[in-house]
Design a protein around this motif. Sequence first.
Motif, PDB file in Angstrom:
ATOM      1  N   THR A  56       0.979   3.957  -2.861  1.00 39.24           N
ATOM      2  CA  THR A  56       0.721   5.379  -2.605  1.00 39.24           C
ATOM      3  C   THR A  56       1.852   6.225  -3.167  1.00 39.24           C
ATOM      4  O   THR A  56       1.622   7.264  -3.805  1.00 39.24           O
ATOM      5  CB  THR A  56       0.587   5.627  -1.088  1.00 39.24           C
ATOM      6  OG1 THR A  56      -0.373   4.735  -0.566  1.00 39.24           O
ATOM      7  CG2 THR A  56       0.168   7.048  -0.800  1.00 39.24           C
TER       8      THR A  56
ATOM      9  N   PHE B 255      -3.284  13.380  -5.762  1.00 38.60           N
ATOM     10  CA  PHE B 255      -4.361  12.596  -5.148  1.00 38.60           C
ATOM     11  C   PHE B 255      -4.575  12.946  -3.681  1.00 38.60           C
ATOM     12  O   PHE B 255      -3.631  13.259  -2.958  1.00 38.60           O
ATOM     13  CB  PHE B 255      -3.998  11.100  -5.196  1.00 38.60           C
ATOM     14  CG  PHE B 255      -4.320  10.457  -6.502  1.00 38.60           C
ATOM     15  CD1 PHE B 255      -5.573   9.910  -6.724  1.00 38.60           C
ATOM     16  CD2 PHE B 255      -3.375  10.397  -7.509  1.00 38.60           C
ATOM     17  CE1 PHE B 255      -5.870   9.318  -7.928  1.00 38.60           C
ATOM     18  CE2 PHE B 255      -3.667   9.801  -8.713  1.00 38.60           C
ATOM     19  CZ  PHE B 255      -4.913   9.257  -8.932  1.00 38.60           C
TER      20      PHE B 255
ATOM     21  N   GLU C 273       7.882  15.757   5.845  1.00 38.56           N
ATOM     22  CA  GLU C 273       8.505  14.837   4.885  1.00 38.56           C
ATOM     23  C   GLU C 273       7.457  14.205   3.962  1.00 38.56           C
ATOM     24  O   GLU C 273       7.718  13.967   2.788  1.00 38.56           O
ATOM     25  CB  GLU C 273       9.287  13.753   5.637  1.00 38.56           C
ATOM     26  CG  GLU C 273      10.576  14.294   6.252  1.00 38.56           C
ATOM     27  CD  GLU C 273      11.146  13.390   7.332  1.00 38.56           C
ATOM     28  OE1 GLU C 273      12.305  13.607   7.708  1.00 38.56           O
ATOM     29  OE2 GLU C 273      10.428  12.484   7.825  1.00 38.56           O
TER      30      GLU C 273
ATOM     31  N   ARG D  95       0.033  17.786   0.886  1.00 31.10           N
ATOM     32  CA  ARG D  95       0.875  17.006  -0.040  1.00 31.10           C
ATOM     33  C   ARG D  95       0.326  17.077  -1.469  1.00 31.10           C
ATOM     34  O   ARG D  95       1.091  17.117  -2.430  1.00 31.10           O
ATOM     35  CB  ARG D  95       0.915  15.556   0.431  1.00 31.10           C
ATOM     36  CG  ARG D  95       1.827  14.692  -0.403  1.00 31.10           C
ATOM     37  CD  ARG D  95       1.869  13.282   0.108  1.00 31.10           C
ATOM     38  NE  ARG D  95       0.563  12.623  -0.042  1.00 31.10           N
ATOM     39  CZ  ARG D  95       0.282  11.411   0.431  1.00 31.10           C
ATOM     40  NH1 ARG D  95       1.213  10.742   1.095  1.00 31.10           N
ATOM     41  NH2 ARG D  95      -0.905  10.878   0.262  1.00 31.10           N
TER      42      ARG D  95
ATOM     43  N   ILE E  34       1.516   9.162  -5.890  1.00 26.87           N
ATOM     44  CA  ILE E  34       1.831  10.586  -5.642  1.00 26.87           C
ATOM     45  C   ILE E  34       3.135  11.000  -6.324  1.00 26.87           C
ATOM     46  O   ILE E  34       3.734  12.002  -5.974  1.00 26.87           O
ATOM     47  CB  ILE E  34       1.850  10.927  -4.136  1.00 26.87           C
ATOM     48  CG1 ILE E  34       2.910  10.118  -3.410  1.00 26.87           C
ATOM     49  CG2 ILE E  34       0.479  10.721  -3.523  1.00 26.87           C
ATOM     50  CD1 ILE E  34       3.053  10.502  -1.947  1.00 26.87           C
ATOM     51  N   GLY E  35       3.584  10.175  -7.257  1.00 23.77           N
ATOM     52  CA  GLY E  35       4.643  10.662  -8.127  1.00 23.77           C
ATOM     53  C   GLY E  35       5.926   9.878  -8.216  1.00 23.77           C
ATOM     54  O   GLY E  35       6.784  10.193  -9.034  1.00 23.77           O
TER      55      GLY E  35
ATOM     56  N   PHE F  13       7.321  14.613  -0.166  1.00 25.37           N
ATOM     57  CA  PHE F  13       7.607  13.417  -0.973  1.00 25.37           C
ATOM     58  C   PHE F  13       7.404  13.619  -2.489  1.00 25.37           C
ATOM     59  O   PHE F  13       8.267  13.248  -3.283  1.00 25.37           O
ATOM     60  CB  PHE F  13       6.790  12.220  -0.474  1.00 25.37           C
ATOM     61  CG  PHE F  13       7.195  10.942  -1.136  1.00 25.37           C
ATOM     62  CD1 PHE F  13       8.208  10.165  -0.613  1.00 25.37           C
ATOM     63  CD2 PHE F  13       6.601  10.532  -2.334  1.00 25.37           C
ATOM     64  CE1 PHE F  13       8.621   9.008  -1.260  1.00 25.37           C
ATOM     65  CE2 PHE F  13       7.009   9.365  -2.971  1.00 25.37           C
ATOM     66  CZ  PHE F  13       8.010   8.604  -2.424  1.00 25.37           C
ATOM     67  N   PRO F  14       6.269  14.224  -2.935  1.00 25.44           N
ATOM     68  CA  PRO F  14       6.109  14.391  -4.387  1.00 25.44           C
ATOM     69  C   PRO F  14       7.225  15.233  -4.995  1.00 25.44           C
ATOM     70  O   PRO F  14       7.612  15.025  -6.144  1.00 25.44           O
ATOM     71  CB  PRO F  14       4.757  15.116  -4.502  1.00 25.44           C
ATOM     72  CG  PRO F  14       4.051  14.825  -3.225  1.00 25.44           C
ATOM     73  CD  PRO F  14       5.114  14.720  -2.182  1.00 25.44           C
TER      74      PRO F  14
ATOM     75  N   GLY G 215      -3.350   7.917   3.045  1.00 24.95           N
ATOM     76  CA  GLY G 215      -2.192   7.496   2.233  1.00 24.95           C
ATOM     77  C   GLY G 215      -0.898   8.149   2.648  1.00 24.95           C
ATOM     78  O   GLY G 215      -0.024   8.419   1.816  1.00 24.95           O
TER      79      GLY G 215
ATOM     80  N   LYS H 278       0.835  -1.198   0.000  1.00 24.66           N
ATOM     81  CA  LYS H 278       0.000   0.000   0.000  1.00 24.66           C
ATOM     82  C   LYS H 278       0.877   1.260   0.000  1.00 24.66           C
ATOM     83  O   LYS H 278       0.606   2.227  -0.704  1.00 24.66           O
ATOM     84  CB  LYS H 278      -0.895  -0.027   1.230  1.00 24.66           C
ATOM     85  CG  LYS H 278      -1.814   1.125   1.243  1.00 24.66           C
ATOM     86  CD  LYS H 278      -3.014   0.852   2.047  1.00 24.66           C
ATOM     87  CE  LYS H 278      -3.828   2.119   1.954  1.00 24.66           C
ATOM     88  NZ  LYS H 278      -5.109   2.027   2.336  1.00 24.66           N
TER      89      LYS H 278
END
Lengths: 902, 245
Positions: free
Chosen positions: A805, B105, B120, B172, A809-810, B124-125, B111, A801
């Motif tokens: 995720t 998203f 952090e 995020r 998210i990239g 992340f993206p 998530g 998971k």
Amino acid sequence: MTRGVAAYTFRLLLRSPGRSLALIGGLSLGVALVVSILFFVESSSKQLTQTAIAPVPIDMVGHATVPTISQRQVVGAFRRQPGIQAVEVMDAVDFTTAARPGGAQKTPAGKLVAVDPSFFQSFDVLKVSSGAFDPNGALVTEATATRLGVKPGDTIAVSIPALAAPYQVKVTGIVDASRAQMLFLSTDPSKQGEYQVVTDMVVMDRSLFNRALRTALLGAASAQPAPNATGGAPVVDQQQLIRIDRTALPGSPAAAQTRVKTLARSLERQFTGQIKITNNLGDALGSAKGDALTAKILFIFLGLPGVALAVFLARYAGELYGEAQRREIGLLRARGASSRQVLGIAGLAAGVLGVAGAAVGLGAGTLVTVLARGNNALASASAGTFIGMVPWALAAGLLMAVASSFMPAWNAARQNVIDERRRIKRVERAPFWKRAWLDVGALLAAGVVLFLLNLSGGFKPAGGEGQTLSFSFYLFLAPLLLWIGLTLLLQRLLVKVIPLFARSAAGASSGFGQVAARSMGWRANRLTSAISVVALTLSFGVSLALFTSTYNAQKRMDAHYAVGSDVRVTPALGLAQPAGLRQRLLVPGATGVTAVMRDGSAVVGSERHVVYGINAAKFGSISYLPDSFLVGESATTMLSNLRATPNGVLISRDLANTFSILVGDPVLVRLSTGGGAYKDVRLKAVGIFKQFPTSSQDSDLVMNRAFMAQARGTTAADFYLVRADGTQAGATRVANEIKPLFGSTAPAQVQDLTATLATDQSTLTSLNLSGLGSTERIFTLVIAFAGFGIFLLSAIAERAKEFSTMRAIGAAPSQLRRLLAIEGGSIMVFGLLLSVPVGFIIARVLVTLLTSIFSLPVSGVSVSLSPLLILFAVSAGGLLVALVLTAQALPRLSLGTTLREE
Amino acid sequence: MATRADEMTPPPDAQAGRAVLAATGLRKRYGRGDGAVDALRGVDLEIRGGEIVAVMGPSGCGKTTLLHVLGGIEPADAGEISIDGTVVSRDERRLAGLHRRTVTFVFQGFGLIPSLSARENVEFPLVAAGVPAGERHRSSLAALADVGLVEWQHHLPEEMSGGQRQRVAIARALVPNPRLILADEPTGNLDVATGEEVLDLLITSARRRRCALVMVTHDPDAGARADRILSLRDGVLVNHTEDLT
């Protein structure tokens, strides 16, 4: 009911093929290791049997206890006995002296023996070196020929007490009797197992003996009966020399001994009270029997950590599907199944998995044995060997299945009830071992065992040459407890250290490095398991590699210690040595020669002691004298002190303690000068030694050879030490160059490292551990590879998971692979780094076991870099492959399905 | 068969913007044979810049599947998706690249990555996009400030409430300055009051940044706050409601 449980169990196993296969894989790994070790034990047993019986020239000797027995009848009966390959008759008579008629030279007491011509084909103990075995004459030994100066064609007179006049016989040849000692094994019960050394022999044809001597000798015997009815030796010792079919002997020394004992008894039974069998082979196998048992326990013990790791791995693999199992059990309980039924299903499933694991493991173990040790490893294995493995493989498979499959199910079933009871308050508790500090307890216990064993002398070698080693099984407790303690301590420490490390790493890095570091800190428990598996598996390999290299080094050191150098040449006793012998011994390949004198009858105080005379200037460069053999000084200094003090003497520590001698003290020694005469010398103690090369037992005093020669009035050396290049092959080459120098005129014993390794020590030291090393290297690699792979796969499964995720998210798949690579790489590095100290500590304790086997104390672990580097390189390669393979699972993650599972 | 209703009058921002994302003939089937389920059966839609769109419908009608397909999480079996006029659905790499820059998203279950702190997680993206550390730091703090969680930046998700976690997830989603946010039941795991707060925050933030928002929801109140409602029945868009704002 039972049928229902069975049917359900099989459906359960088939419904979750991944779990079943993972468990079977883990179990088969453990069984394969057990099987491989058993194959090694089997071949080692055979090797021990062969090593033990190889030096025995005559398997059994029958002694007639009554003079009137019919040798023809006995031989006929013995030859018909199944398992007997050859029987030869030999009559032996003691003579007081032999001489050339009219000559001044005489031999000391010796033996006159009579054999049939076929004897020379049946037994390899007498070799005609010149002339021929003639029915009308006799052979004499090389020592007798040299002493009397006779050659074929000359006549000698042999004085036999029972005869009125010396018996004159023509010499027809010279015989080499250097292997004939066992012909005259003492029959005196108080000297059982001791040889009667006979250098002067006259060997004649039995037909001539019967014609010329038998009647007269037997007549004399009846006129002078033996001192007692049963024990006294007849004048003519009538023997039957027996060779059995050694190829039919079982591989195990114990079984082989039972076989030859049974055979000996059945031979004796045929002539009850008339024949007494001396079972040389049985005695030799008796000493190997104890060694084989020790070897068996040692090898199985060495493999135990690997088996434990395989069990852990199987359990770990099974846990990947643990949630499914818990759900399954919950469902069963919800449908009304009783605990008993649930446990019945779990037990049956464990049984099926155990049997399947045993079957696969048996095949895999055989395959690994062939891979590790070549096709020859199984060459001597019979169908019986394989059948004998089956119960062991089954037992191992079932035991491991209980540990890896049944116990977790049992826990889950129990947990189910407990969960119900504690629905409101869930209590997270540390595992029992952590709360009870079992790790520290095990380490302390290991220390206590080591301490007590040291106190009780458990490490002192209790066996000598040809004797069974007395081996305390408590010895195995220390490394076992140490291994358990270190394993648990590692877990305890890693769980604390990993978050600290991760925090520092996260602080020092950015981007995905930081993400990976945070993740590692977060999963310290899981990471601890993975690092522990890799570290303990590799430490298992490291400890075995170190154990093997120490064993080999110790083996060489022991041999060097016993021989004194690479080769020792001992001229025959009492013979004049050829001129310039020392110079002639400098054959190609020899780098130095030094002569050594030995006085075995010297007296210190009122006790007899052995004194050696050495050339202190050369001894250090030719012999192997490490500083650890000496007390308080280096070898160079001590030998230099001896050289500087003509009447100096080095004293053994035991002797120095007995007589309270300190360095600088005077020492009064009576040196024997031959013929019972002694010469008193006043020596000065210049050093103390713990061991001194050239003898494993009897070095008491070592003095300057020149001083000793002057005092004893002879310059004759007792033996020569020859230095080659230090290797076994080099020593053998030099020994082979030296042997032809002597021919048949001046017999000498040429002893090199190889021969010493094969004969002079316990049979345990003759084993070749490289097979065990390579077998367990394969398992180290496989377990580390599987453990690492399973961890990574479980990491992906557990974090599906999270990874999904991240993708959503990239994060690109390559970035996730990098993340996995950083975590996997850290496990590898941690595992590799930890394996060295852990392996070293375990090896250090394991090598204490060697102290019981070898003559010299084991001073430490002998590090041989190449096997360690190979182990690390291969393991690192295997781990990398596991990493690359498991990383392939990342792009296959089903993002949609995973992200829906809210 | 998919229907394409007449578009309602979009808000000024949306009117001004071109279509951020357009999809035509999207089809998605799960399983095989008799058990196969058609989750999407030819969906056409267009999302314009700054538009707030609610996707509603009964459970199992294909809402989440639509969101996943639009966001590149799952590939469509048929149909075409274009982002800013570029067809991306036939090239997974391209889709991923464009999505990374354009679409973000917000999940029902937040998530968040449990091992990373709030900041952090927000970063992340940007880490994945290779943004330099300094810029990442500034942007993530700004995003956290937008959702009112700067003081929680060092906390782990497990140390935060559900509402706070979803706010971190919103930060995020906002931090790469996306053109479109896809939110799957963003208030599904929250209590009513917190859900309203979070929804407020999500919609306000999207509007302030002129970022389109497509949210799957069961909540009629949430749907009422959208510019448009797309009703999905058995994998088919049955109605485009008027602008409700």
